[in-house]
Design a protein around this motif. Structure first.
Motif, mmCIF file in Angstrom:
data_model
loop_
_atom_site.group_PDB
_atom_site.id
_atom_site.type_symbol
_atom_site.label_atom_id
_atom_site.label_comp_id
_atom_site.label_asym_id
_atom_site.label_seq_id
_atom_site.Cartn_x
_atom_site.Cartn_y
_atom_site.Cartn_z
ATOM 1 N N LYS A 1 31.955 -45.598 57.800
ATOM 2 C CA LYS A 1 32.011 -44.665 58.933
ATOM 3 C C LYS A 1 30.741 -43.831 59.000
ATOM 4 C CE LYS A 1 34.477 -40.554 60.579
ATOM 5 N NZ LYS A 1 33.250 -39.736 60.496
ATOM 6 N N ASP A 2 30.082 -43.853 60.144
ATOM 7 C CA ASP A 2 28.884 -43.039 60.323
ATOM 8 C C ASP A 2 29.296 -41.592 60.586
ATOM 9 O OD1 ASP A 2 26.271 -42.270 60.585
ATOM 10 O OD2 ASP A 2 25.932 -43.228 62.528
ATOM 11 N N GLU A 3 28.347 -40.708 60.432
ATOM 12 C CA GLU A 3 28.563 -39.286 60.728
ATOM 13 C C GLU A 3 29.002 -39.117 62.175
ATOM 14 O OE1 GLU A 3 25.258 -36.044 61.607
ATOM 15 O OE2 GLU A 3 25.301 -36.622 59.497
ATOM 16 N N GLY A 4 30.073 -38.358 62.383
ATOM 17 C CA GLY A 4 30.586 -38.151 63.726
ATOM 18 C C GLY A 4 30.104 -36.838 64.326
ATOM 19 N N ALA A 5 30.302 -36.714 65.638
ATOM 20 C CA ALA A 5 29.951 -35.463 66.310
ATOM 21 C C ALA A 5 30.837 -34.331 65.801
ATOM 22 C CB ALA A 5 30.117 -35.616 67.823
ATOM 23 N N GLY A 6 30.272 -33.136 65.706
ATOM 24 C CA GLY A 6 31.009 -31.988 65.194
ATOM 25 C C GLY A 6 32.015 -31.425 66.168
ATOM 26 N N ASP A 7 31.971 -31.870 67.420
ATOM 27 C CA ASP A 7 32.935 -31.409 68.417
ATOM 28 C C ASP A 7 32.797 -32.278 69.647
ATOM 29 O OD1 ASP A 7 34.898 -29.948 69.668
ATOM 30 O OD2 ASP A 7 33.829 -28.036 69.631
ATOM 31 N N GLN A 8 33.786 -32.244 70.519
ATOM 32 C CA GLN A 8 33.639 -32.874 71.826
ATOM 33 C C GLN A 8 32.743 -31.987 72.679
ATOM 34 O OE1 GLN A 8 37.763 -32.621 73.261
ATOM 35 N NE2 GLN A 8 37.001 -31.299 74.889
ATOM 36 N N GLY A 9 32.236 -32.536 73.775
ATOM 37 C CA GLY A 9 31.474 -31.691 74.683
ATOM 38 C C GLY A 9 30.444 -32.460 75.475
ATOM 39 N N ILE A 10 29.827 -31.742 76.422
ATOM 40 C CA ILE A 10 28.764 -32.289 77.256
ATOM 41 C C ILE A 10 27.507 -31.460 77.029
ATOM 42 C CG2 ILE A 10 30.317 -33.248 78.981
ATOM 43 C CD1 ILE A 10 29.792 -30.801 80.726
ATOM 44 N N MET A 11 26.354 -32.123 77.024
ATOM 45 C CA MET A 11 25.085 -31.453 76.803
ATOM 46 C C MET A 11 24.083 -31.933 77.846
ATOM 47 S SD MET A 11 26.698 -32.490 73.906
ATOM 48 C CE MET A 11 27.933 -31.426 73.156
ATOM 49 N N THR B 1 18.130 -34.345 74.619
ATOM 50 C CA THR B 1 18.079 -34.592 76.055
ATOM 51 C C THR B 1 16.896 -33.872 76.702
ATOM 52 O OG1 THR B 1 19.773 -32.872 76.341
ATOM 53 C CG2 THR B 1 20.513 -35.160 76.380
ATOM 54 N N ARG B 2 16.535 -32.692 76.203
ATOM 55 C CA ARG B 2 15.303 -32.044 76.664
ATOM 56 C C ARG B 2 14.099 -32.921 76.312
ATOM 57 N NH1 ARG B 2 11.445 -29.248 79.586
ATOM 58 N NH2 ARG B 2 9.863 -28.442 78.190
ATOM 59 N N GLN C 1 22.353 -35.950 80.999
ATOM 60 C CA GLN C 1 23.595 -35.493 80.368
ATOM 61 C C GLN C 1 24.068 -36.541 79.367
ATOM 62 O OE1 GLN C 1 27.512 -36.332 81.701
ATOM 63 N NE2 GLN C 1 28.008 -34.170 82.041
ATOM 64 N N VAL C 2 24.574 -36.067 78.218
ATOM 65 C CA VAL C 2 25.298 -36.920 77.278
ATOM 66 C C VAL C 2 26.624 -36.245 76.952
ATOM 67 C CG1 VAL C 2 23.292 -38.047 76.237
ATOM 68 C CG2 VAL C 2 24.112 -35.865 75.313
ATOM 69 N N SER C 3 27.576 -37.034 76.446
ATOM 70 C CA SER C 3 28.864 -36.466 76.058
ATOM 71 C C SER C 3 29.324 -37.098 74.749
ATOM 72 C CB SER C 3 29.913 -36.700 77.148
ATOM 73 O OG SER C 3 30.187 -38.091 77.286
ATOM 74 N N TYR C 4 30.183 -36.364 74.025
ATOM 75 C CA TYR C 4 30.633 -36.799 72.703
ATOM 76 C C TYR C 4 32.111 -36.461 72.520
ATOM 77 C CZ TYR C 4 25.706 -37.297 71.534
ATOM 78 O OH TYR C 4 24.383 -37.679 71.524
ATOM 79 N N ALA C 5 32.733 -37.159 71.554
ATOM 80 C CA ALA C 5 34.072 -36.833 71.071
ATOM 81 C C ALA C 5 33.970 -36.462 69.601
ATOM 82 C CB ALA C 5 35.026 -38.022 71.238
ATOM 83 N N GLU D 1 28.916 -42.470 68.356
ATOM 84 C CA GLU D 1 28.205 -42.874 69.570
ATOM 85 C C GLU D 1 28.565 -41.965 70.738
ATOM 86 O OE1 GLU D 1 25.866 -45.055 70.007
ATOM 87 O OE2 GLU D 1 25.908 -45.982 68.006
ATOM 88 N N PRO D 2 27.604 -41.635 71.584
ATOM 89 C CA PRO D 2 27.937 -40.834 72.777
ATOM 90 C C PRO D 2 28.859 -41.609 73.708
ATOM 91 C CG PRO D 2 25.690 -41.677 72.912
ATOM 92 C CD PRO D 2 26.173 -41.983 71.524
ATOM 93 N N LEU D 3 29.670 -40.891 74.444
ATOM 94 C CA LEU D 3 30.597 -41.515 75.383
ATOM 95 C C LEU D 3 29.914 -41.879 76.691
ATOM 96 C CD1 LEU D 3 33.691 -39.168 74.919
ATOM 97 C CD2 LEU D 3 33.035 -41.185 73.587
ATOM 98 N N SER D 4 28.836 -41.167 77.024
ATOM 99 C CA SER D 4 28.158 -41.422 78.293
ATOM 100 C C SER D 4 26.717 -40.944 78.223
ATOM 101 C CB SER D 4 28.877 -40.713 79.451
ATOM 102 O OG SER D 4 28.844 -39.300 79.276
ATOM 103 N N LEU D 5 25.899 -41.544 79.076
ATOM 104 C CA LEU D 5 24.518 -41.118 79.294
ATOM 105 C C LEU D 5 24.279 -41.152 80.793
ATOM 106 C CD1 LEU D 5 21.531 -40.525 78.461
ATOM 107 C CD2 LEU D 5 21.212 -43.012 78.350
#
Length: 405
Positions: free
Chosen positions: A124-134, A293-294, A312-316, A321-325
């Protein structure tokens, strides 16, 4: 996309109470990362009259042992860092003094439930620390590819702080705010219609000759920062419009980490995902994904592929892996946005190892104590200098052009 409009952005100085909190929180991040590049920090700071309070979750070798106990001298080191941050900002006032303030440390070990979802283990790779959009953004309005209204607002206050510390403007105190309103024609700034600066000052600098001296000084700073062609007799100045401003900083208004996220980013010219940056280690995608993203948006504009670019990217939480780009060049791109999305994803994979939390922080070199300088005058539009502000580099331009060829 409108081409003719009036737009405003604001900035706040390093002595603003919320920015004092941000700088303290990021000083704690740097302290933990200086001892352990894999440290985990989520530090919130409250500042008010003669009081600084820390709260949040932390983990890191050299600071907290495996059983969750503070290492010898760790809490004293945290207190020293807090006081030194306040001293560097310049607070030696009756209502807020780096030596005399009361300090409370309520940091505690990171939740095991969060750790198991975020940490890598087995396959298992390191996961995102929270859901969200950036979001990340860049535009061609300034040399640093930032919105002009925010670019000038930051620089007015940065110059005033430098003059205060050097003694060139000894009547200034640390707390200050600025606001710049520009008229745009054909998408380019053509005139400054209004300038607002409110600055804490020494006793008496709100009346008579001393008030005139302060206002003349601020107008000269504005003239030094803004291009001459933007200023005219029609520019309206509001300098300390409420009058007396002697009580400021945390003594005048309580400060909290993360309350100046528009100041930290793009001055309202771009969307914001809502998550603050300061006080968070780079495993938190609120911070690291906003930085990457900047980085990507800036390289798109620097490569001449668009005049404006929003990404924009999003995570769970717990998912690598990001959910969207999503990419939007606002009608200014030289290629379709869908093609640009594919090119950005390919270049990020090649140069960073992808847009996973690990790929971002390793690819950009974020596991270092580089964050306190970000906590005043913006996280973006700064010069990349060694380890500092690596997301401001423009070293992907040729790779992006090649990916679109």
């Amino acid at each position: 996309m409108r081409s003719d409009y009036v737009f405003t952005s604001e900035s706040v100085s390093e002595g603003h109470p919320d920015k004092v909190s941000d700088q303290i929180s990021d000083a704690i991040v740097d302290l933990f990362l200086s001892k352990d590049p894999e440290a985990r920090v989520a530090c919130e700071t409250l500042t008010t009259t003669q009081l600084v309070v820390l709260a949040g979750e932390v983990r890191g070798k050299g600071m907290i042992d495996t059983e969750g106990n503070w290492e010898d001298g760790a809490q004293e080191e945290i207190q020293h860092v807090v006081r030194e941050t306040v001293r560097r900002i310049g607070y030696e006032q009756k209502g807020f003094h780096w030596q005399n303030l009361t300090f409370e440390n309520h940091l505690h070990p990171q939740s095991a439930d969060i750790a198991q979802g975020v940490d890598s283990s087995g396959n298992k790779d390191e996961g995102a620390g929270d859901q969200g959009i950036m979001f990340g953004y860049a535009c061609d309005e300034t040399p640093d590819l930032m919105p002009a209204t925010l670019y000038y607002s930051h620089r007015i206050l940065h110059r005033m702080a430098a003059d205060r510390k050097s003694g060139a403007a000894p009547f200034l105190e640390p707390d200050a705010k600025s606001q710049v309103t520009l008229r745009f024609q054909n998408g380019k700034p053509v005139a400054a219609t209004a300038i607002v600066v409110s600055t804490q000052h020494s006793p008496g600098y709100h009346e008579g000759e001393q008030d005139a001296r302060l206002k003349a000084y601020v107008k000269q700073v504005v003239a030094d920062i803004l291009p001459a062609e933007l200023l005219s007799d029609e520019t309206v100045y509001h300098i300390n419009p409420t009058g007396k401003f002697e009580i400021g900083g945390p003594d005048g208004d309580a400060g909290l980490t993360g309350r100046k996220i528009i100041v930290d980013t793009y001055g309202g010219a771009s969307p914001h995902g809502g998550g603050a940056f300061s006080g968070k280690d780079p495993t938190k995608v609120d911070r690291s994904a906003a930085y990457v993203t900047r980085y990507l948006a800036k390289n798109v504009v620097a490569a001449g592929l668009a005049k404006r670019c929003t990404i924009q990217v999003s995570y769970a939480i717990g998912v690598s892996e990001p959910l969207s780009l999503y990419v939007d060049t606002h009608g200014t791109g030289t290629a379709d946005d869908e093609r640009l999305e594919a090119a950005i994803a390919a270049v990020a994979k090649e140069r960073l190892g992808g847009l996973t939390p690990r790929g971002i922080r390793v690819g950009l070199g974020l596991n270092k104590p580089i964050y306190q300088p970000t906590a005043a005058y913006g996280h973006f539009g700064r010069d990349a200098d060694g380890d500092f502000f690596p997301w401001e580099r423009t070293d992907l331009t040729e790779a992006l052009k090649a990916a679109l060829a």
